[in-house]
Design a protein around this motif. Sequence first.
Motif, mmCIF file in Angstrom:
data_model
loop_
_atom_site.group_PDB
_atom_site.id
_atom_site.type_symbol
_atom_site.label_atom_id
_atom_site.label_comp_id
_atom_site.label_asym_id
_atom_site.label_seq_id
_atom_site.Cartn_x
_atom_site.Cartn_y
_atom_site.Cartn_z
ATOM 1 N N LEU A 1 -10.758 0.780 10.113
ATOM 2 C CA LEU A 1 -11.617 1.931 10.377
ATOM 3 C C LEU A 1 -12.208 2.483 9.088
ATOM 4 C CD1 LEU A 1 -9.438 3.786 13.049
ATOM 5 C CD2 LEU A 1 -11.514 2.428 13.447
ATOM 6 N N TRP A 2 -11.393 2.530 8.058
ATOM 7 C CA TRP A 2 -11.852 2.992 6.742
ATOM 8 C C TRP A 2 -12.994 2.116 6.240
ATOM 9 C CZ3 TRP A 2 -8.048 2.897 1.974
ATOM 10 C CH2 TRP A 2 -8.633 3.550 0.877
ATOM 11 N N GLY A 3 -12.815 0.796 6.331
ATOM 12 C CA GLY A 3 -13.866 -0.108 5.891
ATOM 13 C C GLY A 3 -15.138 0.035 6.703
ATOM 14 N N LEU A 4 -15.005 0.186 8.027
ATOM 15 C CA LEU A 4 -16.183 0.363 8.873
ATOM 16 C C LEU A 4 -16.946 1.638 8.506
ATOM 17 C CD1 LEU A 4 -14.866 -0.662 12.413
ATOM 18 C CD2 LEU A 4 -16.677 -1.794 11.108
ATOM 19 N N GLY A 5 -16.207 2.667 8.123
ATOM 20 C CA GLY A 5 -16.865 3.905 7.727
ATOM 21 C C GLY A 5 -17.467 3.851 6.344
ATOM 22 N N TRP A 6 -16.808 3.161 5.441
ATOM 23 C CA TRP A 6 -17.213 3.200 4.039
ATOM 24 C C TRP A 6 -18.276 2.171 3.668
ATOM 25 C CZ3 TRP A 6 -17.381 6.136 -0.012
ATOM 26 C CH2 TRP A 6 -17.608 5.573 -1.264
ATOM 27 N N GLY A 7 -18.240 0.987 4.261
ATOM 28 C CA GLY A 7 -19.075 -0.120 3.793
ATOM 29 C C GLY A 7 -20.554 0.183 3.701
ATOM 30 N N GLY A 8 -21.096 0.903 4.676
ATOM 31 C CA GLY A 8 -22.531 1.178 4.678
ATOM 32 C C GLY A 8 -22.951 2.427 3.946
ATOM 33 N N ILE A 9 -21.978 3.178 3.419
ATOM 34 C CA ILE A 9 -22.299 4.456 2.781
ATOM 35 C C ILE A 9 -23.251 4.318 1.587
ATOM 36 C CG2 ILE A 9 -21.249 6.249 1.311
ATOM 37 C CD1 ILE A 9 -21.237 6.968 4.226
ATOM 38 N N PRO A 10 -23.075 3.352 0.688
ATOM 39 C CA PRO A 10 -24.045 3.254 -0.417
ATOM 40 C C PRO A 10 -25.478 3.113 0.061
ATOM 41 C CG PRO A 10 -22.111 1.920 -0.890
ATOM 42 C CD PRO A 10 -21.971 2.379 0.534
ATOM 43 N N THR A 11 -25.713 2.220 1.036
ATOM 44 C CA THR A 11 -27.070 2.033 1.552
ATOM 45 C C THR A 11 -27.572 3.289 2.256
ATOM 46 O OG1 THR A 11 -26.670 -0.338 1.833
ATOM 47 C CG2 THR A 11 -28.498 0.608 3.055
ATOM 48 N N ALA B 1 1.329 -1.945 11.729
ATOM 49 C CA ALA B 1 0.120 -2.302 12.485
ATOM 50 C C ALA B 1 -0.941 -1.215 12.382
ATOM 51 C CB ALA B 1 0.481 -2.560 13.951
ATOM 52 N N LEU B 2 -0.525 0.049 12.397
ATOM 53 C CA LEU B 2 -1.481 1.153 12.321
ATOM 54 C C LEU B 2 -2.090 1.289 10.932
ATOM 55 C CD1 LEU B 2 0.253 3.842 14.559
ATOM 56 C CD2 LEU B 2 -1.711 2.385 15.106
ATOM 57 N N VAL B 3 -1.368 0.857 9.912
ATOM 58 C CA VAL B 3 -1.944 0.839 8.561
ATOM 59 C C VAL B 3 -3.120 -0.131 8.514
ATOM 60 C CG1 VAL B 3 -1.533 0.206 6.156
ATOM 61 C CG2 VAL B 3 0.169 1.561 7.404
ATOM 62 N N TYR B 4 -2.965 -1.293 9.141
ATOM 63 C CA TYR B 4 -4.065 -2.261 9.169
ATOM 64 C C TYR B 4 -5.235 -1.740 10.014
ATOM 65 C CZ TYR B 4 -1.333 -5.835 6.801
ATOM 66 O OH TYR B 4 -0.627 -6.545 5.855
ATOM 67 N N VAL C 1 -4.095 -5.850 3.110
ATOM 68 C CA VAL C 1 -4.673 -4.590 3.562
ATOM 69 C C VAL C 1 -6.088 -4.435 3.004
ATOM 70 C CG1 VAL C 1 -4.473 -2.074 3.486
ATOM 71 C CG2 VAL C 1 -2.431 -3.470 3.856
ATOM 72 N N LEU C 2 -6.257 -4.769 1.737
ATOM 73 C CA LEU C 2 -7.587 -4.687 1.130
ATOM 74 C C LEU C 2 -8.541 -5.694 1.749
ATOM 75 C CD1 LEU C 2 -6.641 -4.157 -2.629
ATOM 76 C CD2 LEU C 2 -7.608 -2.472 -1.058
ATOM 77 N N LEU C 3 -8.019 -6.839 2.162
ATOM 78 C CA LEU C 3 -8.861 -7.836 2.806
ATOM 79 C C LEU C 3 -9.385 -7.314 4.147
ATOM 80 C CD1 LEU C 3 -9.975 -10.736 2.706
ATOM 81 C CD2 LEU C 3 -7.907 -11.473 3.904
ATOM 82 N N VAL C 4 -8.518 -6.658 4.917
ATOM 83 C CA VAL C 4 -8.944 -6.058 6.186
ATOM 84 C C VAL C 4 -9.984 -4.974 5.928
ATOM 85 C CG1 VAL C 4 -8.182 -4.649 8.134
ATOM 86 C CG2 VAL C 4 -6.809 -6.605 7.400
ATOM 87 N N PHE C 5 -9.698 -4.118 4.954
ATOM 88 C CA PHE C 5 -10.641 -3.060 4.588
ATOM 89 C C PHE C 5 -11.996 -3.645 4.202
ATOM 90 C CE2 PHE C 5 -12.607 -0.831 1.004
ATOM 91 C CZ PHE C 5 -12.849 0.414 1.548
ATOM 92 N N ALA D 1 -7.970 8.227 7.712
ATOM 93 C CA ALA D 1 -7.113 9.067 6.874
ATOM 94 C C ALA D 1 -6.035 9.745 7.712
ATOM 95 C CB ALA D 1 -7.963 10.112 6.150
ATOM 96 N N LEU D 2 -6.402 10.188 8.920
ATOM 97 C CA LEU D 2 -5.423 10.829 9.792
ATOM 98 C C LEU D 2 -4.302 9.857 10.170
ATOM 99 C CD1 LEU D 2 -4.586 13.341 11.385
ATOM 100 C CD2 LEU D 2 -6.023 12.525 13.271
ATOM 101 N N LEU D 3 -4.674 8.626 10.480
ATOM 102 C CA LEU D 3 -3.656 7.614 10.799
ATOM 103 C C LEU D 3 -2.718 7.387 9.620
ATOM 104 C CD1 LEU D 3 -5.674 4.904 12.778
ATOM 105 C CD2 LEU D 3 -3.920 6.425 13.674
ATOM 106 N N LEU D 4 -3.279 7.282 8.435
ATOM 107 C CA LEU D 4 -2.451 7.062 7.250
ATOM 108 C C LEU D 4 -1.594 8.284 6.931
ATOM 109 C CD1 LEU D 4 -4.973 5.193 4.913
ATOM 110 C CD2 LEU D 4 -3.055 4.209 6.188
#
Length: 417
Positions: free
Chosen positions: A326-336, A318-321, A269-273, A307-310
């Motif tokens: 989606l979580w990773g897509l939202g979070w990855g660019g936030i620092p920049t 499958a929905l957890v993955y 799961v963390l790898l997908v994120f 978060a809503l899915l979780l």
Amino acid sequence: MSTSPDITDAPGAETRSSPPAAAGGEEPQKLPLLALIALATAVFITSLTETLPAGLLPSMSSDLAVSESATGQTVTIYAIGTALTAIPLASATAGWRRKRLLLTAMAGFAVANTVTAVSSIYGLTMVARFVAGVAAGLAWALLAGYARRMAPVALQGKAIAIAMAGIPVALSLGVPAGTFLGTQTDWRVPFFVMTGLTVLLLVWISATVPDYPGQQAGERPKMLRALKVPGVTPVLFVTLVFVLAHTVLYAYIATFLDDHGLGDSTDLVLLVFGGASLASIWIVGSQIHAKLRALTVASTLLVAVAALLLAVLADTTALVYIAAALWGLGWGGIPTLLQTAVADAGGDQADAAQTMLVTLWNVAMAAGGIIGGVLLDVSGSDSFPWTVLLLLLPVLVVVLVARSHGFPAKRPTPQDS
């Protein structure tokens, strides 16, 4: 986030220390990739050191003879160390040469991770984690500004994106690999591996990263003055609440997944994120110059949908993955996104604004670990995604409202900022 502005080298200072102009008055349009990748590796180590316990909570808890919520505080104490020391340490070392400061910070990580790896005492482990947080207070107040300082003005956004790639790489590869390694061997092994990597990095930095002087006393920024600059406060608010929302869930993701029968799949799961986070930082790095506001709105919505899915469908594997992606897509660019936003808003007070950002980032990390632990004990892990949703509502409102300053539709040019 971990995350990474520089009191002495943040935007506003780069015009004093940018690479020299090429013949004919034009700046060389090249990036020092080896040096930037060294900075990215430093970001990787700081981020992985902070977040690795999230994937190892059950085994760490058992070995240290404390509850999982107590073990989760190893993330909190790290963030507290950074939050308490980022501003005073950045001020105290503002006159230090930049390379000396970076090497000192990374040496601190080597020591702290070694102690964490050998400790069987919860109190000693917490002390080591606090020391790691102090080292982060030095590093995170240095790295983003260092990257900007090494690049010509037109490429400074890309330079930050390269350096900050260490965050999603830590999430996409480091935490899953560390979780897998710790599960297959012992939770201490990943911390030993990080010590070895840090020693190699010290040699790499010495060989490839350029040095720069610190600031003179009269040049050092005033913290509170930055709050009066239009746009700075909205960005700092978004930083505090967004990071808090993320940390509440991420710090206890292993426990959340275990409660839904996916404890053996935490590393996947963390790898997908993390893989989605890598895609996110690439997208943000290529589009941030023209679409900072849109990207910030999109990031907020993606994490909210995850978060809503979780919250309602976490029992469907499958929905957890999908939620993790989606979580990773939202979070990855936030620092920049947030570092760039606060630099744009801060103008000649960008140094102070970015130092406040790194402090609030780690306040949020600490608070997220504490709040997550309380929620786990009182309401159970199912309360985490609902808490994320609740916190992201004001984030979205502030981003949408701050359209003139903070998250404008059109970013200022270097001459305007």
